[in-house]
Design a protein around this motif. Structure first.
Motif, PDB file in Angstrom:
ATOM      1  N   ARG A  32       5.694   3.857  -0.221  1.00  0.00           N
ATOM      2  CA  ARG A  32       5.915   2.517  -0.792  1.00  0.00           C
ATOM      3  C   ARG A  32       6.455   1.560   0.278  1.00  0.00           C
ATOM      4  O   ARG A  32       6.073   0.390   0.304  1.00  0.00           O
ATOM      5  N   THR A  35       3.641   0.334   2.424  1.00  0.00           N
ATOM      6  CA  THR A  35       2.680  -0.536   1.735  1.00  0.00           C
ATOM      7  C   THR A  35       3.352  -1.760   1.115  1.00  0.00           C
ATOM      8  O   THR A  35       2.807  -2.355   0.183  1.00  0.00           O
ATOM      9  N   GLN A  38       3.896  -1.711  -2.731  1.00  0.00           N
ATOM     10  CA  GLN A  38       2.766  -1.706  -3.663  1.00  0.00           C
ATOM     11  C   GLN A  38       2.200  -0.319  -3.973  1.00  0.00           C
ATOM     12  O   GLN A  38       1.699  -0.102  -5.061  1.00  0.00           O
ATOM     13  N   THR A  40      -0.755   2.688  -2.811  1.00  0.00           N
ATOM     14  CA  THR A  40      -2.121   2.644  -2.288  1.00  0.00           C
ATOM     15  C   THR A  40      -3.135   2.371  -3.399  1.00  0.00           C
ATOM     16  O   THR A  40      -2.906   2.674  -4.561  1.00  0.00           O
ATOM     17  N   ARG A  41      -4.268   1.808  -3.010  1.00  0.00           N
ATOM     18  CA  ARG A  41      -5.327   1.473  -3.960  1.00  0.00           C
ATOM     19  C   ARG A  41      -6.021   2.727  -4.475  1.00  0.00           C
ATOM     20  O   ARG A  41      -6.422   2.805  -5.632  1.00  0.00           O
ATOM     21  N   ARG A  61      -0.977   2.392  -6.555  1.00  0.00           N
ATOM     22  CA  ARG A  61      -0.496   1.070  -6.975  1.00  0.00           C
ATOM     23  C   ARG A  61      -1.005   0.720  -8.367  1.00  0.00           C
ATOM     24  O   ARG A  61      -1.946   1.335  -8.864  1.00  0.00           O
TER      25      ARG A  61
END
Length: 160
Positions: A32, A35, A38, A40-41, A61
């Motif tokens: 976290r 990123t 957020q 990760t996608r 995320r």
């Protein structure tokens, strides 16, 4: 995320910019931070343990995807690699629905591709990659599985 140096070194060679070896909440918090809070996608969970699932769900995320991928094989012995080793995990309102997280997965469709690429691999037209640290014949398969389980070899390539 990984803690086995041979695998994380290979990940870096393939383009990984950061490696997190910590597990659980500590690993999630480090991810976290990297990123901007957020997550990760897309997360691929290929271990199959409940703790790996929990870490994957903590890493994804809002609006992201967690994909659980497993591979099963039978060669003289039964091996379950990456297949979930548990029956229950949180998939309700708080863990998925309110975060708009999509959970997908299933067994990797290796059999769907093997016939179209195996001859090219055996003829040397396709390089199967750097993941194969050991090559053996059929008689060496049991030892190969032991080497992978003991983290002495990343993957074992079996040649006829």
């Amino acid at each position: 995320m990984g803690r086995h140096k041979s695998r994380t070194d290979l990940g870096r060679e393939f383009g990984a910019t950061d490696v997190i070896s910590e597990r659980g909440q500590e690993g999630i918090e480090l991810l976290r931070q990297l990123t901007g809070g957020q997550g990760t996608r897309l997360v691929v969970e290929a271990v199959g343990s409940r703790s790996a699932y929990d870490q994957a769900m903590g890493a994804v995320r809002h609006g992201g995807i967690t994909s659980r991928v497993g591979i099963t094989s039978r060669v003289g012995i039964t091996s379950r690699v990456g297949i979930p080793q548990y029956e229950e995990a949180p998939i309700g309102v708080g863990s998925l629905f309110m975060n708009n997280v999509r959970l997908v997965g299933g067994a990797a469709p290796t059999r769907a591709y093997i016939h179209s690429i195996l001859s090219d691999i055996l003829e040397g037209k396709i390089e199967p990659g750097k993941v194969f640290a050991t090559t053996t014949d059929l008689a060496g398969v049991p030892a190969g599985y032991r080497q992978m389980a003991g983290r002495e070899s990343l993957k074992v390539l079996v040649r006829p």
